[in-house]
Design a protein around this motif. Structure first.
Motif, short mmCIF file in Angstrom:
data_model
loop_
_atom_site.label_atom_id
_atom_site.label_comp_id
_atom_site.label_asym_id
_atom_site.label_seq_id
_atom_site.Cartn_x
_atom_site.Cartn_y
_atom_site.Cartn_z
N LEU A 162 84.20 -53.11 44.20
CA LEU A 162 83.68 -52.01 43.40
C LEU A 162 82.94 -51.00 44.29
CD1 LEU A 162 82.18 -53.98 40.37
CD2 LEU A 162 84.25 -52.59 40.37
N PRO A 163 82.81 -49.76 43.83
CA PRO A 163 81.90 -48.83 44.52
C PRO A 163 80.50 -49.45 44.60
CG PRO A 163 83.21 -47.67 42.88
CD PRO A 163 83.46 -49.14 42.66
N THR A 164 79.96 -49.54 45.80
CA THR A 164 78.71 -50.27 45.99
C THR A 164 77.80 -49.52 46.95
OG1 THR A 164 79.80 -52.41 45.63
CG2 THR A 164 77.66 -52.45 46.73
N LEU A 165 76.54 -49.33 46.54
CA LEU A 165 75.51 -48.76 47.39
C LEU A 165 74.57 -49.89 47.79
CD1 LEU A 165 73.76 -46.43 48.62
CD2 LEU A 165 72.62 -46.30 46.39
N LEU A 166 74.28 -50.00 49.10
CA LEU A 166 73.37 -51.03 49.61
C LEU A 166 72.23 -50.37 50.37
CD1 LEU A 166 72.66 -54.00 50.45
CD2 LEU A 166 74.14 -53.62 52.44
N THR A 167 71.01 -50.82 50.11
CA THR A 167 69.85 -50.38 50.89
C THR A 167 69.09 -51.61 51.37
OG1 THR A 167 68.29 -50.28 49.03
CG2 THR A 167 69.63 -48.32 49.45
N TYR A 168 68.50 -51.49 52.54
CA TYR A 168 67.51 -52.45 53.03
C TYR A 168 66.34 -51.66 53.59
CZ TYR A 168 70.38 -56.71 52.74
OH TYR A 168 71.11 -57.77 52.29
N SER A 169 65.15 -52.24 53.52
CA SER A 169 63.97 -51.58 54.07
C SER A 169 63.80 -51.98 55.54
CB SER A 169 62.72 -51.97 53.27
OG SER A 169 62.37 -53.31 53.54
N GLY A 170 62.86 -51.34 56.19
CA GLY A 170 62.63 -51.63 57.60
C GLY A 170 61.82 -52.88 57.84
N ASN A 171 61.13 -53.38 56.80
CA ASN A 171 60.26 -54.55 56.96
C ASN A 171 60.67 -55.65 55.99
OD1 ASN A 171 58.35 -53.35 58.93
ND2 ASN A 171 57.92 -51.95 57.24
N GLU A 172 61.90 -56.11 56.15
CA GLU A 172 62.44 -57.17 55.29
C GLU A 172 61.94 -58.53 55.80
OE1 GLU A 172 64.01 -57.01 52.55
OE2 GLU A 172 64.68 -54.94 52.45
N SER A 173 60.68 -58.79 55.57
CA SER A 173 60.05 -59.98 56.15
C SER A 173 60.49 -61.28 55.49
CB SER A 173 58.52 -59.86 56.07
OG SER A 173 58.12 -59.73 54.72
N ILE A 174 61.20 -61.22 54.35
CA ILE A 174 61.61 -62.46 53.69
C ILE A 174 63.13 -62.63 53.65
CG2 ILE A 174 59.51 -62.55 52.29
CD1 ILE A 174 61.14 -61.58 49.91
N LEU A 175 63.86 -61.71 54.26
CA LEU A 175 65.31 -61.85 54.38
C LEU A 175 65.67 -61.78 55.86
CD1 LEU A 175 66.64 -59.52 51.52
CD2 LEU A 175 66.30 -62.00 51.46
N SER A 176 66.52 -62.70 56.30
CA SER A 176 66.84 -62.79 57.72
C SER A 176 67.73 -61.64 58.19
CB SER A 176 67.55 -64.11 58.01
OG SER A 176 68.83 -64.13 57.39
N ASP A 177 67.70 -61.41 59.49
CA ASP A 177 68.59 -60.40 60.08
C ASP A 177 70.05 -60.77 59.83
OD1 ASP A 177 66.37 -59.06 61.02
OD2 ASP A 177 66.53 -59.85 63.07
N THR A 178 70.36 -62.06 59.82
CA THR A 178 71.73 -62.50 59.59
C THR A 178 72.20 -62.12 58.20
OG1 THR A 178 71.51 -64.35 61.13
CG2 THR A 178 73.27 -64.49 59.49
N THR A 179 71.36 -62.37 57.20
CA THR A 179 71.72 -62.00 55.82
C THR A 179 71.94 -60.50 55.72
OG1 THR A 179 70.64 -63.87 54.74
CG2 THR A 179 70.82 -61.83 53.46
N GLN A 180 71.06 -59.72 56.30
CA GLN A 180 71.20 -58.27 56.23
C GLN A 180 72.49 -57.82 56.91
OE1 GLN A 180 67.44 -56.02 57.05
NE2 GLN A 180 66.55 -58.05 57.24
N ALA A 181 72.75 -58.34 58.10
CA ALA A 181 73.94 -57.93 58.85
C ALA A 181 75.22 -58.30 58.10
CB ALA A 181 73.94 -58.57 60.24
N GLU A 182 75.25 -59.49 57.53
CA GLU A 182 76.45 -59.93 56.81
C GLU A 182 76.67 -59.10 55.55
OE1 GLU A 182 75.76 -64.07 56.15
OE2 GLU A 182 76.45 -64.66 58.17
N THR A 183 75.60 -58.75 54.87
CA THR A 183 75.74 -57.96 53.65
C THR A 183 76.13 -56.53 53.97
OG1 THR A 183 74.03 -59.36 52.63
CG2 THR A 183 74.62 -57.34 51.48
N ILE A 184 75.55 -55.97 55.01
CA ILE A 184 75.94 -54.62 55.44
C ILE A 184 77.42 -54.59 55.80
CG2 ILE A 184 75.68 -52.94 57.31
CD1 ILE A 184 72.66 -53.68 57.31
N ALA A 185 77.89 -55.60 56.52
CA ALA A 185 79.31 -55.65 56.90
C ALA A 185 80.20 -55.76 55.67
CB ALA A 185 79.56 -56.83 57.84
N ALA A 186 79.76 -56.53 54.68
CA ALA A 186 80.56 -56.69 53.46
C ALA A 186 80.69 -55.36 52.72
CB ALA A 186 79.94 -57.75 52.56
#
Length: 306
Positions: free
Chosen positions: A233-257
């Motif tokens: 589906l059309p999807t917009l994703l945002t992450y903040s600069g201080n994602e202290s409770i989500l790992s870099d791996t989760t962010q990278a995998e979701t951005i790639a998806a």
């Protein structure tokens, strides 16, 4: 007619025209004004769902109104950390209706937190969509989800269907139990221990709430990024600069998806100064984060739904 009389007549006529113009402008303003947000109890599969409905003004309506469902995060509520009400106003100004709800065990919900499961949350979203369709005639529908609400939004198109677009604010989209990493971001073995305890004993207490085994098992068995790719589906994703409770791996995998999707969009830079909830201790920064978050969200949804 004497010249002075003609002048008076012209002045009177001009005054009448000006008064009429003001009346017309006032009437148009009233028609454009969005109705006040309304708190409602929506019938659900397990009882009433506490929600808030925001409709656009009359002139913004043209046929079926698009709808956006706003999904809050883990232990949150339908205020969405203060973002949901102003977002609903912005959507209404664009002719888009919205509904924001308290998930089981959260906000005004009468249920215990053990009812907080992905299945129950999906049922509640389905119920509020049906309510909006039957009550107000809403049409094309999008989901906005923050954190765990973002995970639910990612999975929902496969679970229930009927969705035209997604907006994910810092979704907890780690595959399997990685989606629970926020419970103890510094020691994932502790998260695994909590999950094992819940599944062995039926519940486990953490973060000031009692999690049920069903929720933990659902988390273990879901991969929201795989679901995003499959739904496409059309999807917009945002992450903040201080994602202290989500790992870099989760962010990278979701951005790639999301970047792999035909209509996927990732926006990061405006939120560099924000925390996971797009807030800041500095009031000016917090206001700017909220404005930017709403701005990119509304622009994306207008493009998808109208």
């Amino acid at each position: 007619m004497k010249k002075s009389a003609r002048k008076r007549a012209i002045y009177v006529l001009a005054g009448c025209i000006a008064a009429l113009a003001l009346c017309i402008a006032g009437a148009l303003a009233l028609l454009r004004r969005e109705p006040a947000a309304q708190d409602v109890h929506i019938p659900g599969t397990r009882g009433d769902i506490y929600a808030t409905v925001q409709l656009p003004g009359k002139l913004a309506r043209g046929g079926e109104m698009p709808l956006v469902v706003l999904c809050h995060g883990f232990t949150g509520n339908r205020a969405g950390d203060g973002h949901f009400a102003p977002l609903a106003d912005d959507l209404a100004a664009q002719g888009i209706a919205s509904v924001r709800l308290d998930f089981p065990g959260c906000g005004d919900s009468d249920e215990p937190f053990t009812a907080y499961t992905l299945h129950n949350m999906a049922d509640d979203v389905e119920s509020v969509i049906t309510y909006m369709q039957t009550t107000y005639g809403t049409g094309r529908t999008a989901l906005v989800g923050h954190s765990m609400g973002g995970r639910l939004a990612s999975l929902y198109p496969q679970m229930k269907g009927g969705i035209s677009a997604l907006v994910l604010w810092s979704p907890a989209n780690g595959a399997g139990l990685n989606g629970l990493e926020f419970l103890n971001i510094d020691d994932f073995s502790a998260v695994e221990s909590l999950a094992a305890e819940a599944e062995a004993n039926g519940t486990v207490s953490t973060w000031g709430v009692t999690l049920g085994a069903e929720f933990v098992t659902e988390m273990r068995n879901t991969d929201p990024n795989a679901a995003l790719r499959e739904s496409a589906l059309p999807t917009l994703l945002t992450y903040s600069g201080n994602e202290s409770i989500l790992s870099d791996t989760t962010q990278a995998e979701t951005i790639a998806a999301v970047e792999s999707l035909p209509q996927g969009k990732v926006v990061l830079e405006p939120f560099a100064a924000g925390n996971h909830n797009y807030l800041s201790d500095d009031p000016a920064t917090a206001a700017r984060l909220d404005e930017d978050l709403r701005g990119v969200t509304v622009e994306f949804l207008v493009g998808c739904l109208k």
